[in-house]
Design an enzyme around this catalytic site. Structure first.
Site: not given
Length: 552
Positions: A536, A292
């Protein structure tokens, strides 16, 4: 009205004359891109956004540069206002403005092989007007010149320092303490930890806890210091200047604490925040899955209720930083299989015993192993398989199902500002090491720092680090106001990550062949810097988010 950062700064400093036409250019670029992607309903169309991704990302980078120059002007204005604007700072302003303006009208490097050019957005005429504006043309012609780069290099070599005061004695003292700790307790051993792929020693973590690293932003009622994101930026920057992993240890606790403080129940806050603040509880994030990546809507790890009320987790996770030595996992799982998207996700607070290198996951229902990585060592990365792993009933964050993605989204701004601050530390580290080597290494009868192509690199490394620093601090201040600042955070992360990588690359080039040898610190910094543009939010994802927000 399209979203834009709220700078709160009326340009009045050395760059004021270029910021007005620059703002006009950005407005033209925004409208040009909007016309390409907005459908008949007045909203951005998903298919058009995909087709025009290059234009959207060019807009994101252009807006980031405009904000960066705005913050550079703010810094220069502040220095002038308190009589602290020296020659080195003035040169940084001139070089930075000249170079970034030239890139805006000519091509902004998004990567080594991709440049965001005005033509990508269809604003060649507006770019030509910007380049022809008298103030802009003068800034480009007189800014990033050989003479200015040489002058800046000589000033630094002669002992000049660049102002880094934040106008707050407490923050300046925090910087001093963290820099000393990094210099004395981290820097001497960082390269050995990296080469031997060792965990940061427990005694170093204990000392970090005593310094308050893990509780910087946690409310004092839970044992923290109750400071803001700007303070956390300073802490992360200085610790990462010693070793990226040490600066990132604080990030683990920061994000977990923000999740719990912002979305947890009273009981959850009372249970976990004191231990996180003291360093007794080391958390880790367990979000990513092998297939994912950033697409959390398709996350498949399941958590189901057992007859006793506890949660039973099954599935595969990857890229869990510091997963083995942690005590608490913030674990994102699907609790409602009937909701295939974000609405079926919940965040679990999952306690676990600390593992060892030979037995990383001793808890029943967990198994996994280390992912060997190029850099970002010191905490280790893991893949984890869960099979009927038990989480207490009280571990559902906030006590309500289906809010996991929203709860996580609340922390993205802080996480990206944190990453920008860590990137600053890596950028400074690369500059420190490269400058030292350029002084000591002699070729053809003189220090290699005397050669223009070497001190050109050193000067630009310094200039860009200061520019990225001011953009990062701007984002942190915006976060401390409590207002939405995903745009500001994204810009800081986007630019900071690129500057860290550029500095590391230039630093290795200055070392020449020695830079490719593992014994030299720059090889570690080079590997560490590369991850900053991936986690991030990869640079491409970040540019997409910024571009979309600019069109909101």
């Amino acid at each position: 009205m399209a979203a834009q950062p709220d700078s709160g700064h009326a340009a009045s400093g050395p760059l004021a004359a270029v910021l007005a036409p620059l703002t006009d250019y950005l407005a033209a670029a925004r409208e040009a891109v909007r016309a390409r992607v907005v459908g008949a309903n007045g909203r951005a169309d998903a298919r058009r956004l995909d087709a025009e991704q290059r234009a959207l990302h060019a807009l994101a980078w252009t807006a980031t540069y405009v904000q960066a120059l705005t913050e550079l002007d703010r810094w220069l204005s502040g220095l002038a206002g308190r009589g602290a604007l020296g020659q080195a700072e003035s040169l940084i302003g001139a070089i930075g403005a000249g170079e970034y303006l030239a890139q805006i009208v000519g091509g902004i490097p998004m990567s080594q092989s991709e440049f965001a050019r005005p033509a990508d957005m269809g604003v060649q005429a507006a770019a030509a007007r910007l380049a022809g504006h008298a103030a802009v043309a003068h800034a480009i012609a007189s800014g990033n010149t050989l003479a200015n780069r040489q002058a800046l290099h000589r000033l630094v070599e002669d002992g000049a320092s660049v102002d880094e005061s934040l106008g707050d004695s407490d923050l300046d003292m925090i910087r001093e303490h963290m820099r000393r700790f990094a210099r004395e307790r981290v820097r001497p051993d960082a390269h050995r930890w990296h080469l031997q792929d060792l965990l940061i020693p427990d005694e170093v973590i204990t000392e970090m806890a005593a310094l308050g690293v893990f509780g910087v932003t946690i409310d004092p009622q839970y044992g923290g210091q109750g400071l803001g994101k700007l303070a956390m930026c300073v802490v992360s920057e200085e610790l990462s200047r010693g070793f990226l992993a040490v600066g990132s240890l604080g990030t683990r606790s920061e994000i977990a604490a923000e999740l719990i403080a912002g979305s947890g129940t009273v009981a959850q806050r009372e249970q976990w925040l004191p231990g996180i603040a003291s360093g007794a509880v080391l958390p880790c994030a367990v979000f990513t899955e092998p297939d994912t990546g950033s697409d959390l809507a398709h996350l498949r790890t399941r958590a189901v209720r057992a007859p006793d009320g506890s949660w039973r987790v099954s599935g595969a996770k990857t890229w869990s930083t510091h997963g083995a030595r942690s005590d608490l996992m913030t674990l994102l799982a699907r609790t409602n299989p009937d909701e295939p998207g974000h609405d079926g996700l919940s965040m679990l607070l999952a306690p676990k015993p600390r593992g060892r290198d030979d037995h990383p996951f001793p808890a029943p229902g967990m198994r996994g192993g280390e992912i060997e990585v190029l850099g970002y060592r010191g905490m280790k990365e893991y893949e984890i398989a869960f099979e009927n792993f038990a989480v207490p009933e009280a571990g559902l964050l906030g006590g309500v199902e289906g809010l996991g993605f929203r709860q996580l989204m609340k922390t993205f701004e802080s996480a990206r500002i944190q990453t920008a601050a860590r990137a600053l530390g890596v950028a400074w580290d690369a500059l420190d090491v490269a400058r030292r080597y350029a002084r000591e290494r002699r070729q053809f009868g003189r220090a290699i720092g005397d050669f223009p192509r070497v001190h050109d690199k050193l000067s630009m490394m310094l200039v860009e680090t200061v520019v990225a620093r001011e953009l990062t601090y701007f984002a942190a201040r915006a976060r401390d106001t409590g207002k939405r600042c995903d745009l500001e955070a994204g810009m800081a992360k986007l630019l900071g990550a690129r500057v860290a990588w550029s500095n590391a690359d230039s630093g290795l080039q200055i070392h020449g062949g020695n830079g490719y040898a593992l014994e030299y610190e720059i090889s570690r910094i080079f590997c560490d810097a590369r991850i900053l543009n991936i986690f991030e939010g990869a640079g491409e994802i970040q540019a997409q988010v910024i571009g979309r927000r600019l069109l909101d």
